[in-house]
Structures are given as structure tokens and as C-alpha cells.
Design a protein around this motif. Structure first.
Motif, PDB file in Angstrom:
ATOM      1  N   GLU A 562      36.037  48.685  32.346  1.00 28.06           N
ATOM      2  CA  GLU A 562      35.611  47.968  33.554  1.00 28.06           C
ATOM      3  C   GLU A 562      36.410  46.675  33.716  1.00 28.06           C
ATOM      4  O   GLU A 562      36.862  46.331  34.812  1.00 28.06           O
ATOM      5  CB  GLU A 562      34.104  47.664  33.487  1.00 28.06           C
ATOM      6  N   LEU A 563      36.624  45.959  32.587  1.00 36.75           N
ATOM      7  CA  LEU A 563      37.354  44.685  32.667  1.00 36.75           C
ATOM      8  C   LEU A 563      38.815  44.881  33.055  1.00 36.75           C
ATOM      9  O   LEU A 563      39.401  44.035  33.721  1.00 36.75           O
ATOM     10  CB  LEU A 563      37.258  43.938  31.333  1.00 36.75           C
ATOM     11  N   GLY A 568      43.184  39.705  36.312  1.00 39.06           N
ATOM     12  CA  GLY A 568      43.608  38.731  37.311  1.00 39.06           C
ATOM     13  C   GLY A 568      42.446  38.055  38.019  1.00 39.06           C
ATOM     14  O   GLY A 568      42.650  37.280  38.938  1.00 39.06           O
ATOM     15  N   THR A 569      41.201  38.338  37.583  1.00 36.05           N
ATOM     16  CA  THR A 569      40.042  37.665  38.188  1.00 36.05           C
ATOM     17  C   THR A 569      39.296  36.900  37.093  1.00 36.05           C
ATOM     18  O   THR A 569      39.653  36.989  35.908  1.00 36.05           O
ATOM     19  CB  THR A 569      39.072  38.688  38.811  1.00 36.05           C
ATOM     20  N   LEU A 570      38.257  36.171  37.477  1.00 31.16           N
ATOM     21  CA  LEU A 570      37.480  35.400  36.484  1.00 31.16           C
ATOM     22  C   LEU A 570      36.908  36.301  35.394  1.00 31.16           C
ATOM     23  O   LEU A 570      36.789  35.901  34.249  1.00 31.16           O
ATOM     24  CB  LEU A 570      36.322  34.695  37.185  1.00 31.16           C
ATOM     25  N   ALA A 571      36.523  37.531  35.789  1.00 27.17           N
ATOM     26  CA  ALA A 571      35.917  38.445  34.804  1.00 27.17           C
ATOM     27  C   ALA A 571      36.852  38.666  33.628  1.00 27.17           C
ATOM     28  O   ALA A 571      36.417  38.802  32.483  1.00 27.17           O
ATOM     29  CB  ALA A 571      35.589  39.777  35.477  1.00 27.17           C
ATOM     30  N   SER A 572      38.166  38.685  33.887  1.00 27.78           N
ATOM     31  CA  SER A 572      39.120  38.951  32.798  1.00 27.78           C
ATOM     32  C   SER A 572      39.298  37.732  31.908  1.00 27.78           C
ATOM     33  O   SER A 572      39.783  37.840  30.785  1.00 27.78           O
ATOM     34  CB  SER A 572      40.473  39.380  33.381  1.00 27.78           C
ATOM     35  N   VAL A 573      38.927  36.550  32.410  1.00 28.54           N
ATOM     36  CA  VAL A 573      39.022  35.345  31.576  1.00 28.54           C
ATOM     37  C   VAL A 573      37.751  35.192  30.743  1.00 28.54           C
ATOM     38  O   VAL A 573      37.788  34.875  29.572  1.00 28.54           O
ATOM     39  CB  VAL A 573      39.255  34.096  32.459  1.00 28.54           C
ATOM     40  N   TYR A 574      36.602  35.475  31.388  1.00 28.80           N
ATOM     41  CA  TYR A 574      35.333  35.390  30.652  1.00 28.80           C
ATOM     42  C   TYR A 574      35.123  36.571  29.712  1.00 28.80           C
ATOM     43  O   TYR A 574      34.281  36.520  28.815  1.00 28.80           O
ATOM     44  CB  TYR A 574      34.153  35.381  31.638  1.00 28.80           C
ATOM     45  N   HIS A 575      35.839  37.675  29.951  1.00 32.68           N
ATOM     46  CA  HIS A 575      35.602  38.943  29.235  1.00 32.68           C
ATOM     47  C   HIS A 575      34.160  39.422  29.446  1.00 32.68           C
ATOM     48  O   HIS A 575      33.521  39.956  28.543  1.00 32.68           O
ATOM     49  CB  HIS A 575      35.919  38.818  27.740  1.00 32.68           C
ATOM     50  N   LYS A 576      33.676  39.208  30.675  1.00 38.44           N
ATOM     51  CA  LYS A 576      32.343  39.696  31.051  1.00 38.44           C
ATOM     52  C   LYS A 576      32.463  40.335  32.422  1.00 38.44           C
ATOM     53  O   LYS A 576      33.260  39.877  33.238  1.00 38.44           O
ATOM     54  CB  LYS A 576      31.357  38.521  31.166  1.00 38.44           C
ATOM     55  N   PRO A 577      31.660  41.374  32.705  1.00 33.53           N
ATOM     56  CA  PRO A 577      31.728  41.955  34.057  1.00 33.53           C
ATOM     57  C   PRO A 577      31.156  40.957  35.069  1.00 33.53           C
ATOM     58  O   PRO A 577      30.328  40.124  34.698  1.00 33.53           O
ATOM     59  CB  PRO A 577      30.839  43.197  33.947  1.00 33.53           C
ATOM     60  N   PRO A 578      31.587  41.033  36.337  1.00 34.16           N
ATOM     61  CA  PRO A 578      31.114  40.056  37.336  1.00 34.16           C
ATOM     62  C   PRO A 578      29.599  39.973  37.413  1.00 34.16           C
ATOM     63  O   PRO A 578      29.043  38.904  37.649  1.00 34.16           O
ATOM     64  CB  PRO A 578      31.696  40.581  38.650  1.00 34.16           C
ATOM     65  N   SER A 579      28.909  41.103  37.183  1.00 34.26           N
ATOM     66  CA  SER A 579      27.441  41.086  37.301  1.00 34.26           C
ATOM     67  C   SER A 579      26.811  40.113  36.304  1.00 34.26           C
ATOM     68  O   SER A 579      25.681  39.671  36.486  1.00 34.26           O
ATOM     69  CB  SER A 579      26.883  42.493  37.070  1.00 34.26           C
ATOM     70  N   ALA A 580      27.573  39.752  35.252  1.00 38.63           N
ATOM     71  CA  ALA A 580      27.005  38.858  34.229  1.00 38.63           C
ATOM     72  C   ALA A 580      27.057  37.393  34.665  1.00 38.63           C
ATOM     73  O   ALA A 580      26.327  36.568  34.125  1.00 38.63           O
ATOM     74  CB  ALA A 580      27.763  39.026  32.907  1.00 38.63           C
ATOM     75  N   ARG A 586      25.412  40.495  45.765  1.00 43.56           N
ATOM     76  CA  ARG A 586      26.529  40.592  46.699  1.00 43.56           C
ATOM     77  C   ARG A 586      27.856  40.645  45.951  1.00 43.56           C
ATOM     78  O   ARG A 586      28.149  39.873  45.051  1.00 43.56           O
ATOM     79  CB  ARG A 586      26.522  39.379  47.618  1.00 43.56           C
ATOM     80  N   GLY A 587      28.646  41.571  46.342  1.00 43.38           N
ATOM     81  CA  GLY A 587      30.016  41.615  45.846  1.00 43.38           C
ATOM     82  C   GLY A 587      30.172  42.121  44.429  1.00 43.38           C
ATOM     83  O   GLY A 587      31.245  42.070  43.873  1.00 43.38           O
ATOM     84  N   VAL A 588      29.109  42.599  43.797  1.00 42.40           N
ATOM     85  CA  VAL A 588      29.276  43.085  42.427  1.00 42.40           C
ATOM     86  C   VAL A 588      29.154  44.603  42.414  1.00 42.40           C
ATOM     87  O   VAL A 588      28.090  45.153  42.618  1.00 42.40           O
ATOM     88  CB  VAL A 588      28.217  42.465  41.488  1.00 42.40           C
ATOM     89  N   THR A 589      30.267  45.277  42.220  1.00 37.13           N
ATOM     90  CA  THR A 589      30.222  46.734  42.096  1.00 37.13           C
ATOM     91  C   THR A 589      30.840  47.081  40.756  1.00 37.13           C
ATOM     92  O   THR A 589      31.820  46.472  40.348  1.00 37.13           O
ATOM     93  CB  THR A 589      31.040  47.423  43.206  1.00 37.13           C
ATOM     94  N   HIS A 590      30.260  48.058  40.059  1.00 35.40           N
ATOM     95  CA  HIS A 590      30.805  48.441  38.755  1.00 35.40           C
ATOM     96  C   HIS A 590      32.014  49.327  38.961  1.00 35.40           C
ATOM     97  O   HIS A 590      31.989  50.273  39.723  1.00 35.40           O
ATOM     98  CB  HIS A 590      29.736  49.176  37.936  1.00 35.40           C
ATOM     99  N   LYS A 591      33.098  48.991  38.274  1.00 35.97           N
ATOM    100  CA  LYS A 591      34.312  49.783  38.405  1.00 35.97           C
ATOM    101  C   LYS A 591      34.605  50.443  37.072  1.00 35.97           C
ATOM    102  O   LYS A 591      34.191  49.968  36.028  1.00 35.97           O
ATOM    103  CB  LYS A 591      35.487  48.877  38.792  1.00 35.97           C
ATOM    104  N   SER A 592      35.364  51.538  37.126  1.00 35.82           N
ATOM    105  CA  SER A 592      35.791  52.145  35.867  1.00 35.82           C
ATOM    106  C   SER A 592      37.167  52.745  36.071  1.00 35.82           C
ATOM    107  O   SER A 592      37.600  52.942  37.192  1.00 35.82           O
ATOM    108  CB  SER A 592      34.799  53.222  35.429  1.00 35.82           C
TER     109      SER A 592
END
Length: 954
Positions: A562-563, A568-580, A586-592
Motif C-alpha cells: 500500500e505504501l 512521494g506523499t506524506l504516507a511514504s515519509v511517515y511509513h503509515k497509510p493515509p487513513s492513520a 475524505r480522500g482516504v482510499t486503500h490502494k494495493s
């Protein structure tokens, strides 16, 4: 003179003067006044009283003045909605101005005025601007649609703006295309279910053409959009990769990372055998390396992304180890990140280089960095077996430096090395013991105590060493106290005659003088074990320990996939999915990642077997020490808790209730036996009311539709096999309580169907149930509801809903379930085997292509074969019967008179099992079945075969 003069005035009574100036006939004076108003607004003064006067200034040809008025309007329209309507006419007029800059300015400002009242007036001008002849106006209008959608989604849909936006994807101007994509992506994020970006090969081609010509931010929007596309085959994936690759050499790091994201995603579909796959790997390394020559903040973002990429595909950067060597002037956050990546890239080929570098770091002045470097040496030893000896000697050299914090870290990592390579490097223990006095950190003291306890038989003065720690027992941290207690018990079991006094002393300190519940509980467990069955104590305390795994800090595979989609987004810096970390939905969809086609790599990630599910070669789970059934001192025999779900996780039954004699039972072969010591001091915490499956209470039939199976749904009640109930806990072993039961799966819900019978002479009440950790995380989804007390000679039938979100621990056999049931008399334990088909889920049917690719992909050594003799069903009946239990036939063919069924099923923990069933008629009425099973976790195959046999023969 610059405009800064407007910000320096502190005059009072200013509003009145400004009002007069705004209504002046002189254009210059008007412009000066508007500038003063904007300056006051910027520094936080309230100038909303001037709204009508400023709006009057809109009627001007001067572009600068118009911009200032629009700026004021955007700020105050929300607080003065009635006044804002005054400006509508000007907007409409400006949208038809001959100057495209003014048209664009008008439409941009319209989008920023977030006032419901005026949105409908803006639809007409916006429609014109979307079809404007000037591309600058069209690109501004595209973004305006997204802003308007945010204010009033229904209006945008009714006015047909979304269709116009989709048409703009085919626009001749690349910037218009990029803004249309950005607007559609923004709208799609707030409405994940809508299929706005309906991408197809034609639209993808247009996007790729626009990619080469638009600005850097336009390229990022288009690349992010491409990343969400699913190519129809590997050829299309390769073609897109070829056209995206030139973006890797872009000067903007955001464009580079977006391009890397697209390539990492589409590489999943490329076969590793392709020449292009190797070329792509080579092309990905240089841009990532280049990112590391930027300023530290950008380096850090790049390193966090590289950390993910290296975990997914280490081969990309395996030859670039030197880039991650730390520079003397790197900030600490960059140093630590580089260190982490160095360990991930460490291999037999480069380990000498890495160790030399790490040894150098261990002599730096930055304490945190030195500690991490010493830890890294230990991690290298565990990861690259051939380097272990070299690592140990490096650690010994560092211990000789006698630098306190270096010595302490070295001891902590040497403990892990001993765990990974038992009986190999114990010769260094003497050197470690020399440094005993200098240890002052809890983790290092605990590690040293563990080493002394574990190898007590090789250390002559082990008792003296441990006794020296015991002197300040109450001043030690809990971690050290627990370790010391265990170490002294180990020492006693190895040298009982010499250390009896020592063990009594530590047990007394832990149980009588300590107020820490963890320590007390463990003390009582050891005391009970040693006093009742020293042989069992030896088996428990000195049991062979599972080896520790190589990479303990790897990101879990599905999260990693998912990461990778968020590079290139904040999720990749935090190493957490956006939902966290993104508030609201709004705007949080799980990707794979995309499924791979036609290659040697898995359709699921190789580690898809979920944590704790039976996966091949997975390190054993080590239960935590304080994992008791409940608080031993909480003798709560009250009624089971019902009501709102508890927030805390259910207490797990790792070591069973010990003061009530529970462990003695588990150590004997008859798990349901009566407690060896007959004590009833055990406590029992009922399973919390965690969320039950949604359809637990669903009625079993809903009229004719179900009777004729018109629902068409899989896994309906018609065919799922339920075994007859058997006695699990005989009355003689449970003080008169007899429990019989079976397991069933109905419409996606698992149940344990129990019959409780009271064969005692007293009433039974206050029932509760708890499961031990098990291979598939089975746990009660609701409390055990026995609504009335159970009178003598009475029985009650209960269906207990189960879920699979409990704690996981691999059992032997795999389907073993240990259960504890409590009532007002005592706590009773038994174990039973559940049939694996209750874990077969309803969405277990695989597509044919996917089936074929996965079958090829699973190694042949994972294939196991079984025979089912004398089955009375033909191929169609077999297929139909198995489908009732969620084993789905993907394809069927006839080879030389024998029917072949190709089947798939999926377990609740995500493991897929593929089957080939060959049906051979052995005589007119009976057939023999040959079953071939393929699975990434071959240990489940035996139990899947048992499920097949049970379903087909009953």
C-alpha cells in the motif's frame, strides 16, 4: 518606494478616511486606498465595513486594481454573503472580457468564493470558460470545477460539468489536460465510489502525450493519475513504463518520485525474465542516487522513500551501497535513515565494506548515532550468516574500548546473536562478564542477566554474578527484575543443589515484597511449577527457544504494497497509510499493487500468509511473558459482562490460569483433566463483547427464495457441511458440567454450537468462555450467553458467534483450539480440533487466468497429493457439494474419460489454496479421487485434505 509603507501605519479613525478615498474620482487615489485596505486585512485588522466601497472599485480596466479587489472579496465574501451577491454581475461581465487574463481571474475568484448563495449564478460563466478559446482560461476553469464541487457537489453533477471536465482530458493543450486530471482526481478522492477517471488505453495515451509538454506540477498530477490505472496486460504495462522512464531525469524531485511510483507499480506486472525488466531496474537506481545530493530535508524524504523501495525490491540499489555511507556533516536524522538502508542492503558481497564503515561510526562523538551503529553491526550478523564471526569480533573490539554506552549496546546485540546462532559464539561470555560492573542501563543489565541465566552451566560463578544483581533487586527496573527472576530459576534447574537458597530468596522478593503484578504473577507461576512438578518446570523454563528472525523491523507486506502506491506523499515519509493520520474519511482510499501476470513471482506477495497464520519458514511467535489468563488476584466470579464492546483487547490465554492449577492440566496429556492441585483460586475474564459478525442474528431462512436457493449467493445455508456434535468435556472431568459441540459456517459467520449439560447436584450459573491463542486467531465474537441458571439434569443449546481477529500462535496440530469455560463452580479447560472448512471464505473463487498464473508461480515442492477412496459422487455432484463449503470450481475438463476439476479456496487469513481433483471411476457406483493441493503455506495442505474428505464422505 515599495509597498511596505502600507504595513507601517497605526493611525486611528482610518476606516472613515479609507472609505472616502475608495469613493474618490481619481484612479490613483482609489488604487492606493485599496492597497491600504489589503494591507490592513493582511495584518489582521477587520476592514469588512468597507465591503460595498471596495466592491464598487471592481468596475475598472486596471488589472492590478481588479486583482486587489478580488483578493479582498475572497477573504470577506463568507462573512458578508448578502453583499457578495453585488459582485456577481461583475463576474459575469468579466468572464466575457476580451482579455483572457481577466476572464481567468474572474473564474478563479468565483471558485474561491465559498458562498452557497452565489454558486448557482456562477454556473453559466463557468460553462463558457470551460469552452473558452484560450487554454489559460480553460485550465483555470478546470480547477474551478473541483472547488465548486467541494461547495455543492449536486450542482456540479446536475450542470454536467463533470462530463465537460472529462472532455478536457482530450484537450490539445497539455496544461489544460493536467489541470483537468488534477480536478477529476480531487473530486474522485472525496467520492471514492464514483468512477470519474474512467481510464482506458486511449485516454492513457493522451495523458502520456501531454506528460512531455506540461509544467512539472502538471506532470505530477498526470503521473499520480497513471499510477491508479490498471493495464490490461504486461505489454501495455511495459509500453507505459517506457514512456514514463524519461521523467526519471527531471530536475524536480517530486516528478522523479511520482515516476518511480508508477514504475514500481507497473513492474509488478512485468515478468522477471524480460530483458526490459532488468533494464528498468538499472534505470531506477541513478535518479534515486541523485536525490541524495540535494539538501538534507529533501535527502530525508528521498531516504524514507528509498527505504520502502529497498524493502520491496532490494536489487534496484544493491550495487549502490557507497551512496548511503554517512558523511560527517549529515544531520542525525539523515544519518540514522542511511544506517537503516545500509543494513537492508547488506549482503555477503558487500558485508566487509559495511562492517568497516560501521566500526568507524562506532567511534563517532554522537552518542545516539554510535548506539545505532553498534546495533547495526548486530543486525548484520543476524542477517548475513557468513559475516557473524566477523561481526562478533568487531563487537568484542568495541567492548575493549571500555566506552560505557558502546559496551552496553554491544552486550544487547550479542544476546540476539546468541539467540540466532546457539552454541557457536559462547566463548565470548568471559569477556562480557568482565564488564558486568559498568552496566547501568536496564536493557543492557537485562541482556547480561539473560546471558548468565541461559549459559549458567558454562559460567563457574553464575550464582555469584546473579546474587550481585539481587542485592539491589527493588531498585532495578521491571525489565531487569523479570529477567533476573527467570535467570535464577534457570540456574536452579541446572544446578539445584547449590542454588536452592538463591531461588527461594528471589521468589520471596518477587511474590511477597513486590507490588508489580507482572513480577508477582511470574513469581507465583515459577513457585507453583517448581513445587508441583520440577520435570514440567524444566520443560517449560528450559524449552528450546525458536530462532529470532533476520529482519525484525520489516514493514508488513500488505502495508508495504500500500505504501509503495503512496511514494512521494506524506504516507511514504511517515511509513503509515493515509487513513492513520488523515482526519475524517475524505480522500482516504486503500490502494494495493497490481497482480503479477505470467511470471515467476507470486500473485500474492511471497509473505502473504498473514502474521501468525501458518506461513512457510516463518519464525515462531514468542508469547509475551506477562500473558496470563486474567489478573490472578481478581477472583471475579460475577455474571458475564454484557453491554457495549470493551475498548481493550481481550486478555489472552497464553500461559493459562496458574494458581488454579491450570498449567498442570495443560502439561498433562488429557487437556480436560481436573486440576492437579484442586485449587479454585484461579480467575477468569470473560471474552469481551468484541464486534460480532454482522449477520450473526440473521434468521436462518427468509421464505421461498431460500427454499429454492434463488439468492444466487455463495455460501448460503444449503450446502455447508456441519459435523455432528461430540463430547468435548466429559462431566467427570468438570465437576458435573458436560460440554459437547461442533463448528459451523453460515452466510459468512462462524459459530461454535454448544450443548451445556448440568450433571451435578447444584445449579450452575455465571458462564463465560475464553480461547487460547491459536493458528487462525479464532476468538469469541460475543460473551457466552446462558440466560437462566442451569438446574441439575438440564441442558441448554447455545450458538456462540466467533471471529478471526484474536491473537495468533501456531499450534500443533494446526487446527487445535484450547478453550477455558468458567462457571460459579470453577474454571475448566479442554481442547478440540476444528474442521478447517469453517475458515473457507465466500470470495474464494479465483479467475481462470489468475489461477493459472498462481499455479505456475507456486513452487512444485509445495504441491502435495492425497487420495480419497470410494466416493459415491460424480464430478458435478462433487463440485456442487464442495461449493456449499466455499470450495469453488474454477474450470472443468475431461481427459481420457477422467473428469478433472480445478478448484480454489481462500482461508480467513488470506492464504489461497489451489486444487486439482481427478475423478477416476473405480466401479460402477464408486469413484476414487486424486487430490493435488498447491499452497504457499504447505503445512495447511494436510488439513485442507481432511476437510475435502469430511465434506465429500458425509
Amino acid at each position: 518606494m515599495t509597498d511596505s509603507k502600507y504595513f507601517t501605519t497605526t493611525k486611528k479613525g482610518e476606516i472613515f478616511e479609507l472609505k472616502a478615498e475608495l469613493n474618490s474620482d481619481k484612479k490613483e487615489k482609489k488604487k492606493e486606498a485599496v492597497k491600504k485596505v489589503i494591507a490592513s486585512m493582511t495584518v489582521g485588522k477587520d476592514v469588512s465595513a468597507l465591503f460595498p466601497d471596495v466592491v464598487n472599485c471592481m468596475q475598472t480596466d486596471n488589472l492590478e486594481l481588479k486583482k486587489l479587489v478580488y483578493l479582498y472579496l475572497m477573504n470577506y465574501a463568507k462573512s458578508q454573503p448578502d453583499m457578495a451577491i453585488m459582485a456577481v454581475n461583475t463576474f459575469v461581465k468579466d468572464c466575457e472580457d476580451p482579455n483572457p487574463l481577466i476572464r481567468a481571474l474572474a473564474v478563479r475568484t468565483m471558485g474561491c468564493i465559498r458562498v452557497d448563495k452565489i454558486t448557482e449564478y456562477l454556473c453559466e460563466p463557468l460553462r463558457k470558460c470551460l469552452k473558452d478559446e484560450d487554454p489559460y482560461v480553460r485550465k483555470t476553469a478546470a480547477v474551478c470545477v473541483a472547488k465548486l464541487h467541494d461547495i455543492n457537489a449536486q450542482l456540479v453533477e446536475d450542470q454536467g460539468f463533470l462530463d465537460t471536465l472529462k472532455d478536457l482530458i482530450s484537450d490539445s493543450n497539455p496544461m489544460v489536460v493536467a489541470n483537468a486530471v488534477a480536478a477529476l482526481s480531487e473530486i474522485a478522492e472525496s467520492h471514492p465510489s464514483s468512477n470519474l477517471l474512467d481510464l482506458n488505453p486511449q485516454s492513457i495515451n493522451k495523458l502520456l502525450t501531454a506528460l512531455n509538454e506540461c509544467t512539472e506540477w502538471g506532470q505530477i498530477f498526470i503521473l499520480d493519475c497513471l499510477a491508479n490505472y490498471m493495464p490490461k496486460d504486461d505489454r501495455e504495462a511495459q509500453s507505459i513504463c517506457e514512456r514514463v522512464t524519461p521523467r526519471l531525469s527531471h530536475a524536480n524531485s517530486a516528478v522523479v518520485l511520482s515516476a518511480v511510483k508508477v514504475l514500481m507499480k507497473f513492474m509488478e506486472m512485468l515478468s522477471k525474465d524480460l530483458d526490459y525488466y532488468g533494464t528498468l531496474l538499472k534505470k531506477l537506481a541513478p535518479p534515486l542516487v541523485t536525490l541524495l545530493s540535494a539538501e538534507p530535508e529533501l535527502q530525508y524524504v528521498a531516504l524514507r522513500n528509498i527505504n520502502l523501495i529497498v524493502q520491496k525490491r532490494p536489487e534496484i540499489l544493491k550495487h549502490e551501497m557507497k551512496v548511503f555511507f554517512v558523511k560527517y556533516n549529515d544531520p542525525i536524522y539523515v544519518k540514522l535513515e542511511k544506517l537503516d538502508i545500509m543494513i537492508r542492503l547488506a549482503s555477503q558481497a558487500n558485508i566487509a565494506q559495511v562492517l568497516a564503515e560501521l566500526k568507524e561510526y562506532a567511534t563517532e562523538v554522537d552518542v545516539d548515532f554510535v548506539r545505532k551503529a553498534v546495533r547495526a553491526i548486530g543486525r548484520c550478523a543476524i542477517k548475513v550468516e557468513q559475516s557473524a564471526e566477523r561481526c562478533v569480533s568487531t563487537l568484542l573490539d568495541l567492548i575493549q574500548t571500555k566506552v560505557n554506552y558502546v559496551v552496553q549496546e554491544a552486550i544487547v546485540v550479542i544476546k540476539d546473536i546468541f539467540r540466532k546462532y546457539p552454541n557457536k559464539y559462547e566463548s565470548v561470555i568471559a569477556t562480557l562478564c568482565e564488564n558486568l560492573d559498568s552496566l547501568d542501563e536496564p536493557e543492557a543489565r537485562a541482556a547480561m542477566i539473560w546471558i548468565v541465566g541461559e549459559y549458567a552451566e558454562r559460567i563457574d560463578n553464575a550464582d555469584e554474578l546473579l546474587e550481585s544483581f539481587l542485592e539491589g533487586f527493588h531498585d532495578e527496573s521491571t525489565q531487569v527484575q523479570l529477567q533476573l527472576l527467570t535467570a535464577i530459576v534457570k540456574l536452579f534447574l541446572k544446578k539445584p543443589t547449590e542454588t536452592q537458597e538463591l531461588v527461594q530468596q528471589v521468589l520471596s522478593l518477587a511474590t511477597q515484597d513486590s507490588d508489580n503484578p507482572d513480577l508477582r504473577d511470574r513469581g507465583y507461576i515459577y513457585w507453583r511449577l517448581l513445587s508441583t512438578d520440577p520435570v514440567a518446570a524444566k520443560e517449560v523454563v528450559l524449552a528450546e527457544k525458536p530462532l529470532i528472525s533476520e529482519e525484525t523491523d520489516l514493514i508488513e507486506p500488505t502495508l508495504l504494497d500500500e505504501l509503495i502506491c503512496y511514494i512521494g506523499t506524506l504516507a511514504s515519509v511517515y511509513h503509515k497509510p493515509p487513513s492513520a493520520f488523515v482526519e475524517g474519511s475524505r480522500g482516504v482510499t486503500h490502494k494495493s499493487l497490481l497482480p503479477r501476470t505470467g511470471s515467476n513471482e507470486s500473485v500474492e506477495s511471497p509473505d502473504t500468509a498473514p502474521s501468525g497464520g501458518p506461513a512457510a519458514d516463518q519464525p515462531s511467535v514468542i508469547p509475551t511473558q506477562g500473558d496470563l489468563l486474567g489478573d490472578l488476584l481478581n477472583l471475579d466470579l460475577g455474571p458475564p459482562v454484557s453491554g457495549p464492546p470493551m475498548a481493550t483487547a481481550p486478555v489472552q490465554m497464553g500461559a493459562v490460569d496458574l494458581l488454579g492449577g491450570g498449567l498442570d492440566i495443560l502439561l498433562r496429556s488429557d487437556v480436560g483433566g481436573s486440576p492437579a492441585m484442586g485449587g479454585t483460586g484461579g480467575s477468569f475474564t470473560p471474552a469481551p463483547n468484541t464486534a460480532a459478525p454482522t449477520n450473526v442474528g440473521a434468521p436462518l431462512g427468509t421464505g421461498l427464495g431460500d427454499l429454492f436457493d434463488l439468492t444466487g449467493g455463495v455460501g448460503t445455508l444449503s450446502g455447508s457441511y456441519v459435523a455432528p456434535k461430540t463430547v468435548w468435556l466429559p462431566a467427570m472431568k468438570a465437576k458435573g458440567l458436560e460440554i459437547s459441540g461442533t463448528f459451523s459456517r453460515q452466510v459468512g459467520s462462524i459459530s461454535m454450537d454448544l450443548v451445556l449439560t448440568n450433571k451435578a447436584l447444584q445449579v450452575m450459573s455465571d458462564f463465560a468462555i475464553q480461547f487460547n491463542r491459536n493458528s487462525f486467531g479464532l476468538a469469541p465474537a460475543a460473551p457466552l450467553q446462558v440466560h437462566a441458571p442451569l438446574a441439575p439434569n438440564q441442558s441448554v443449546e447455545i450458538s456462540l458467534p466467533l471471529n478471526t481477529v484474536g491473537s495468533v500462535m501456531k499450534m500443533d496440530p494446526l487446527n487445535n483450539l484450547q478453550v477455558a469455560v468458567k462457571n460459579n463452580i470453577d474454571v475448566f479447560y479442554f481442547s478440540t480440533l476444528y474442521p478447517l472448512h469453517i475458515l473457507f471464505v465466500e470470495d474464494g473463487k479465483m479467475e481462470r487466468q489468475m489461477f493459472l498464473a498462481t499455479w505456475k508461480d507456486i513452487p512444485n515442492e509445495n504441491e502435495t497429493q492425497f487420495q480419497i477412496k470410494d466416493c459415491s459422487l460424480n464430478a458435478d455432484a462433487v463440485s456442487s457439494k464442495l461449493q456449499g463449503s466455499n470450495i469453488f470450481t474454477v474450470a472443468k475438463r475431461n481427459v481420457e474419460g477422467q473428469d478433472m476439476l480445478y478448484q480454489s479456496l481462500k482461508l480467513t487469513n488470506g492464504i489461497w489454496v489451489l486444487a486439482e481433483l481427478r475423478i477416476q471411476p473405480s466401479n460402477p457406483n464408486l469413484t476414487d479421487l486424486e487430490l493435488s493441493l498447491k499452497c504457499r503455506a504447505p503445512e495447511v495442505s494436510q488439513y485442507i485434505y481432511q476437510a475435502y474428505e469430511t465434506i465429500l464422505k458425509n
